[in-house]
Design an enzyme around this catalytic site. Sequence first.
Site, PDB file in Angstrom:
ATOM      1  N   CYS A   9     -92.582  13.241 121.418  1.00  0.00           N
ATOM      2  CA  CYS A   9     -93.156  13.159 120.060  1.00  0.00           C
ATOM      3  C   CYS A   9     -94.185  14.223 119.724  1.00  0.00           C
ATOM      4  O   CYS A   9     -93.966  15.010 118.806  1.00  0.00           O
ATOM      5  CB  CYS A   9     -93.748  11.773 119.854  1.00  0.00           C
ATOM      6  SG  CYS A   9     -92.477  10.510 119.783  1.00  0.00           S
TER       7      CYS A   9
HETATM    8  P1  NAD Z   1     -83.535   9.149 121.583  1.00  0.00           P
HETATM    9  O1  NAD Z   1     -83.091  10.552 121.686  1.00  0.00           O
HETATM   10  O2  NAD Z   1     -84.038   8.417 122.791  1.00  0.00           O
HETATM   11  O3  NAD Z   1     -82.372   8.262 120.928  1.00  0.00           O
HETATM   12  C1  NAD Z   1     -81.615   8.618 119.832  1.00  0.00           C
HETATM   13  C2  NAD Z   1     -80.285   7.874 119.907  1.00  0.00           C
HETATM   14  O4  NAD Z   1     -79.571   8.111 118.700  1.00  0.00           O
HETATM   15  C3  NAD Z   1     -79.387   8.335 121.041  1.00  0.00           C
HETATM   16  O5  NAD Z   1     -78.989   7.226 121.809  1.00  0.00           O
HETATM   17  C4  NAD Z   1     -78.192   8.987 120.339  1.00  0.00           C
HETATM   18  O6  NAD Z   1     -76.973   8.825 121.054  1.00  0.00           O
HETATM   19  C5  NAD Z   1     -78.184   8.220 119.043  1.00  0.00           C
HETATM   20  N1  NAD Z   1     -77.484   8.891 117.935  1.00  0.00           N
HETATM   21  C6  NAD Z   1     -77.523  10.194 117.572  1.00  0.00           C
HETATM   22  N2  NAD Z   1     -76.778  10.402 116.490  1.00  0.00           N
HETATM   23  C7  NAD Z   1     -76.261   9.203 116.134  1.00  0.00           C
HETATM   24  C8  NAD Z   1     -75.436   8.765 115.074  1.00  0.00           C
HETATM   25  N3  NAD Z   1     -74.988   9.591 114.134  1.00  0.00           N
HETATM   26  N4  NAD Z   1     -75.093   7.453 115.022  1.00  0.00           N
HETATM   27  C9  NAD Z   1     -75.532   6.578 115.962  1.00  0.00           C
HETATM   28  N5  NAD Z   1     -76.324   6.950 116.973  1.00  0.00           N
HETATM   29  C10 NAD Z   1     -76.686   8.235 117.062  1.00  0.00           C
HETATM   30  O7  NAD Z   1     -84.676   9.150 120.464  1.00  0.00           O
HETATM   31  P2  NAD Z   1     -86.018   8.267 120.409  1.00  0.00           P
HETATM   32  O8  NAD Z   1     -87.007   8.760 121.399  1.00  0.00           O
HETATM   33  O9  NAD Z   1     -85.664   6.831 120.373  1.00  0.00           O
HETATM   34  O10 NAD Z   1     -86.560   8.708 118.964  1.00  0.00           O
HETATM   35  C11 NAD Z   1     -85.927   8.303 117.772  1.00  0.00           C
HETATM   36  C12 NAD Z   1     -86.829   8.643 116.603  1.00  0.00           C
HETATM   37  O11 NAD Z   1     -88.063   7.883 116.704  1.00  0.00           O
HETATM   38  C13 NAD Z   1     -87.262  10.102 116.552  1.00  0.00           C
HETATM   39  O12 NAD Z   1     -87.383  10.507 115.220  1.00  0.00           O
HETATM   40  C14 NAD Z   1     -88.632  10.086 117.219  1.00  0.00           C
HETATM   41  O13 NAD Z   1     -89.445  11.148 116.771  1.00  0.00           O
HETATM   42  C15 NAD Z   1     -89.180   8.764 116.728  1.00  0.00           C
HETATM   43  N6  NAD Z   1     -90.201   8.159 117.612  1.00  0.00           N
HETATM   44  C16 NAD Z   1     -90.050   8.196 118.953  1.00  0.00           C
HETATM   45  C17 NAD Z   1     -91.002   7.587 119.756  1.00  0.00           C
HETATM   46  C18 NAD Z   1     -90.891   7.632 121.268  1.00  0.00           C
HETATM   47  O14 NAD Z   1     -91.859   7.270 121.930  1.00  0.00           O
HETATM   48  N7  NAD Z   1     -89.776   8.032 121.836  1.00  0.00           N
HETATM   49  C19 NAD Z   1     -92.106   6.943 119.186  1.00  0.00           C
HETATM   50  C20 NAD Z   1     -92.201   6.901 117.802  1.00  0.00           C
HETATM   51  C21 NAD Z   1     -91.242   7.514 117.013  1.00  0.00           C
END
Ligand code: NAD
Length: 451
Positions: free
Chosen positions: A275
């Site tokens: 992040c």
């Molecule tokens: P991640 O990369 O762990 O997971 C994303 C998932 O989305 C993956 O499993 C991928 O296969 C799936 N995906 C991609 N395209 C897709 C589609 N078209 N249809 C269905 N699934 C699809 O990401 P994350 O860490 O969970 O982060 C997600 C969002 O949340 C980001 O914007 C991130 O900035 C935000 N965020 C993350 C955190 C954190 O701690 N990781 C905290 C707050 C906010």
Amino acid sequence: MAESIKRVSFVGMGFVGLTTAAFFSSRGIPVTGIDTDVDKLQKIKTGIIPFYEADLEPLIKRTTQNNLLKLVSDYEPAVIDSDMTMIAVGTPSNEQGQINLKYIKAAAQSIGQALKQKEEWHLVVVKSTVVPGTARNVVGKVIVKESGKKLGRDFGLCTNPEFLREGSALQDSMTPDRVVIGEYNEQSGRTLENFYNTIYSGNVKIIRQNLETAEMVKYTANSFLALKISFANEIANICERIPGVDVMEVMKGVVSDFRINSNFFRAGLGFGGSCFPKDVAALLNFANEKGHNTVLLDGTLQVNSYQPLHAIDILEKTLKDFNNKKIAILGLAFKKNTSDMRESPSIKLIKGLHEKGAMNIFVCDPKAEKEAKEIFQNTISYGTVEQCLSQASACIIATDWSEFAEIPPEQFQSLMIEPRLLLDGRRIYDSQSFNGHVLYKGIGIGNSNDP
Ligand code: NAD
């Protein structure tokens, strides 16, 4: 008109999506998680969670077994049969640091196509971190185009930035400081507010704003936390030039002021994770494109990139060269209690040491070894704390795992060899108790022998 959310579909079963979906289902809400990564879904169904997060595995097992959490790769009928679809796909940076919206666009397309088949009102909520204007101008417009429906009348739209932290994600989901809702219109915001009031039995602070303000809240919060860390590191690097001064003592005096809180205000090797680095870069690029020169955000990233290199400098000054010298690195994950190595300072540290000719690097991490092997393969060695420290000339603490905080000074002393340099990159030890056992150096400690 569905004003009460009874069933949820969740797009993106990554860190945020899977954790939040499991949490909602633990509160009795049926959730269908959608992900395009079929292998990942298969593994989760058999109990293999793709990352480490405390207490999540048993919760997912329980909620999938009782069918409250279902995992699928098809958007239809998951979207049609739910009242609300949340989007939590990744929003990575491209090479220049700008936000890459390809997953968001793809998700919006698929949701739009599914909604074409649905007659009732539906709420779409963007949980992913996105730059201001994305929900309205990308997600909303793509869904309108694909579904032929009218935004506001046929479906609602909210942004709902996520603040959970890796390492304490479930706890954060259960007791958030606040829930921020950005709403396209009153109906969208009210519906989501009612949903959260049900989930939290009314015991949560809910802030309702317009879409773009809520999108900006997330970037502002993350950039400020990143700035605090970089500021602490800047001060630490100044303290190192003042004999007898320790940044930890300086901060004790500083955070006694009620205006300055101590969280995320510790000096060390800098921030990492999925992040802070990408969110600061995304806001910086967004602002630059809007014609604003981001002096503080640039500085935040510059200080952060420098910290691991600074650690290498400290090692080089003492060891002179790295030829045939064994270096132990304790910690790979970007912080404790997670296996996540995305943008971890340890990556820069290891790559930098390799460039300096350090070829005998031993690493240890309670959870992130698998992730490290994907990045470094066999260019480094993996072992226990004892195997790492044995015959090592220097050791760097790169992650603040409590397992490492418990290692007594005598263990470093007996296993390591001269000059027994211990660089506390996370300031987990009391420097006084280590002096006399090893050559202890900590980020932010002024040393009378240094220039
Ligand atoms: P991640 O990369 O762990 O997971 C994303 C998932 O989305 C993956 O499993 C991928 O296969 C799936 N995906 C991609 N395209 C897709 C589609 N078209 N249809 C269905 N699934 C699809 O990401 P994350 O860490 O969970 O982060 C997600 C969002 O949340 C980001 O914007 C991130 O900035 C935000 N965020 C993350 C955190 C954190 O701690 N990781 C905290 C707050 C906010």
